[in-house]
Design an enzyme around this catalytic site. Structure first.
Site, mmCIF file in Angstrom:
data_model
loop_
_atom_site.group_PDB
_atom_site.id
_atom_site.type_symbol
_atom_site.label_atom_id
_atom_site.label_comp_id
_atom_site.label_asym_id
_atom_site.label_seq_id
_atom_site.Cartn_x
_atom_site.Cartn_y
_atom_site.Cartn_z
ATOM 1 N N ARG A 185 -7.303 4.305 8.842
ATOM 2 C CA ARG A 185 -7.216 2.873 9.138
ATOM 3 C C ARG A 185 -7.488 2.519 10.597
ATOM 4 O O ARG A 185 -7.397 1.367 10.990
ATOM 5 C CB ARG A 185 -5.836 2.348 8.713
ATOM 6 C CG ARG A 185 -5.573 2.552 7.222
ATOM 7 C CD ARG A 185 -4.239 2.026 6.805
ATOM 8 N NE ARG A 185 -3.897 2.461 5.450
ATOM 9 C CZ ARG A 185 -2.722 2.259 4.868
ATOM 10 N NH1 ARG A 185 -1.769 1.606 5.522
ATOM 11 N NH2 ARG A 185 -2.491 2.700 3.653
ATOM 12 N N GLU A 219 4.375 -4.217 12.801
ATOM 13 C CA GLU A 219 3.803 -3.448 13.904
ATOM 14 C C GLU A 219 2.285 -3.290 13.775
ATOM 15 O O GLU A 219 1.577 -3.219 14.785
ATOM 16 C CB GLU A 219 4.449 -2.058 13.937
ATOM 17 C CG GLU A 219 3.844 -1.118 14.952
ATOM 18 C CD GLU A 219 4.355 0.304 14.795
ATOM 19 O OE1 GLU A 219 4.902 0.819 15.781
ATOM 20 O OE2 GLU A 219 4.208 0.885 13.704
ATOM 21 N N ASP A 220 1.766 -3.227 12.555
ATOM 22 C CA ASP A 220 0.364 -2.868 12.369
ATOM 23 C C ASP A 220 -0.640 -3.913 12.856
ATOM 24 O O ASP A 220 -1.715 -3.544 13.322
ATOM 25 C CB ASP A 220 0.096 -2.521 10.903
ATOM 26 C CG ASP A 220 0.667 -1.162 10.527
ATOM 27 O OD1 ASP A 220 0.554 -0.230 11.339
ATOM 28 O OD2 ASP A 220 1.240 -1.042 9.430
ATOM 29 N N LEU A 265 0.823 -1.197 0.000
ATOM 30 C CA LEU A 265 0.000 0.000 0.000
ATOM 31 C C LEU A 265 0.861 1.252 0.000
ATOM 32 O O LEU A 265 1.928 1.287 0.615
ATOM 33 C CB LEU A 265 -0.906 0.001 1.235
ATOM 34 C CG LEU A 265 -1.913 -1.147 1.338
ATOM 35 C CD1 LEU A 265 -2.506 -1.175 2.733
ATOM 36 C CD2 LEU A 265 -2.989 -1.006 0.281
ATOM 37 N N HIS A 310 -0.537 7.903 9.782
ATOM 38 C CA HIS A 310 -0.623 7.242 11.085
ATOM 39 C C HIS A 310 -0.108 8.201 12.148
ATOM 40 O O HIS A 310 0.712 9.078 11.860
ATOM 41 C CB HIS A 310 0.248 5.985 11.125
ATOM 42 C CG HIS A 310 -0.309 4.803 10.388
ATOM 43 N ND1 HIS A 310 -1.582 4.338 10.582
ATOM 44 C CD2 HIS A 310 0.260 3.973 9.481
ATOM 45 C CE1 HIS A 310 -1.785 3.273 9.816
ATOM 46 N NE2 HIS A 310 -0.684 3.032 9.137
ATOM 47 N N CYS A 365 7.556 0.660 12.067
ATOM 48 C CA CYS A 365 6.677 -0.342 11.446
ATOM 49 C C CYS A 365 7.287 -1.733 11.405
ATOM 50 O O CYS A 365 6.559 -2.733 11.387
ATOM 51 C CB CYS A 365 6.359 0.046 10.001
ATOM 52 S SG CYS A 365 5.853 1.743 9.740
ATOM 53 N N ARG A 413 -4.821 -6.240 4.418
ATOM 54 C CA ARG A 413 -3.947 -6.596 5.534
ATOM 55 C C ARG A 413 -4.677 -7.335 6.660
ATOM 56 O O ARG A 413 -4.039 -7.717 7.647
ATOM 57 C CB ARG A 413 -3.271 -5.342 6.098
ATOM 58 C CG ARG A 413 -2.455 -4.564 5.065
ATOM 59 C CD ARG A 413 -1.501 -3.598 5.705
ATOM 60 N NE ARG A 413 -0.478 -4.305 6.454
ATOM 61 C CZ ARG A 413 0.433 -3.690 7.226
ATOM 62 N NH1 ARG A 413 0.423 -2.373 7.337
ATOM 63 N NH2 ARG A 413 1.326 -4.397 7.884
ATOM 64 N N ASP A 433 2.617 -6.119 2.479
ATOM 65 C CA ASP A 433 2.944 -5.171 3.550
ATOM 66 C C ASP A 433 3.353 -5.844 4.852
ATOM 67 O O ASP A 433 3.575 -5.169 5.852
ATOM 68 C CB ASP A 433 1.740 -4.270 3.823
ATOM 69 C CG ASP A 433 1.427 -3.333 2.676
ATOM 70 O OD1 ASP A 433 2.231 -2.433 2.427
ATOM 71 O OD2 ASP A 433 0.383 -3.512 2.027
#
Length: 267
Positions: A138, A72-73, A25, A169, A258, A92, A67
């Site tokens: 997000r 971390e996400d 992304l 973010h 990330c 994701r 991704d």
């Protein structure tokens, strides 16, 4: 909350970058990341984490999730506890399930967001006194409310904030450098998000340097931002400041925070 929770770590989980990384992304146009160059940057990053004093657990690449190197996400890790999140991008969503076995193998207590809300780890900042969650494209209010309830059960205070317009973010534009100290862009500094915290502002034209991480007594910053790097060194002479290249990660809107899940694991 726990003293030095914002930066005291002994373990990190990372995931090898996929060859499909160019399909990750991104907000704008620009050159695709080069998988070989990305791998070099990633391995340098892993080396820096180890020098900072953490044991790094490396997970294999997931080609179906371009991704997924941005590990971390899909999770929030705290001392001996973790929450599997629900990333806001549809592509994701499956990353949390792929991460779950490794996370449960490392951390004693793991909870999961059930939904329907969404939270990306890049929107979560853990300081010495609270967990700040930024609303974004997000991360939504429903996701925050569910996460905050879990955190309250563990004794953590959570606060929801509105990030300024144009910020992908929360941690795109800010970083915790100590329990009471943040690095952030002037735009973030002018907001009320970090009222009561000591603020170090990024230098003009170096806003991308705001995505930094502190790991024990080392602050990792993106290379190419000398004035901001100097500001951190002057404001925090007790830490080592190490610049690392993140040019490839930046091509798919990634950065230093990330690419790892950092936490303290009791022996």
């Amino acid at each position: 909350m726990t003293d030095r929770i914002s930066h005291r770590f002994n373990t990190a989980l990372v995931r090898e970058p996929a060859q499909s990384i160019a399909h990750g992304l991104r907000d704008g146009d620009g050159p695709d990341p080069d998988p070989a160059a990305f791998s070099e940057e990633f391995h340098a990053y892993v080396g820096a984490l180890r020098r900072a004093g953490v044991t790094v657990k490396r997970l294999p690449a997931l080609e179906a999730f371009p991704d997924s190197v941005f590990i971390e996400d899909p999770a929030l890790c705290l001392p001996d506890t973790a929450v599997l999140l629900r990333p806001g991008a549809q592509s994701r969503i499956g990353e949390a399930a792929e991460l779950e076995p490794a996370l449960r193998g490392q951390i004693a207590t793991v909870r999961k967001l059930a939904g329907p809300g969404h939270v990306d780890g890049g929107d979560i900042m853990v300081t010495g006194s609270e967990v700040i969650v930024g609303l974004s494209a997000r991360t939504d209010r429903e996701g925050f409310d569910e996460l905050a309830e879990i955190l309250r059960g563990w004794g953590y205070a959570a606060r929801c904030v509105e990030t300024p317009p144009g910020v992908l973010h929360l941690k795109t534009a800010s970083a915790v450098l100590a329990d009471d100290t943040v690095l952030c862009t002037p735009q973030m500094a002018e907001s009320d998000v970090f009222e009561g915290y000591r603020i170090i502002e990024t230098a003009p034209g170096e806003e991308a340097s705001a995505n930094a991480i502190r790991v024990n007594d080392t602050v990792l910053v993106s290379a190419g931002y000398p004035e901001t790097t100097q500001r951190i060194r002057e404001a925090m002479p007790e830490v080592i400041v190490e610049p690392l290249s993140t040019a490839q990660a930046a091509r798919v809107d990634g950065g230093l925070s990330c690419m790892s899940l950092r936490f303290f694991q009791s022996e």
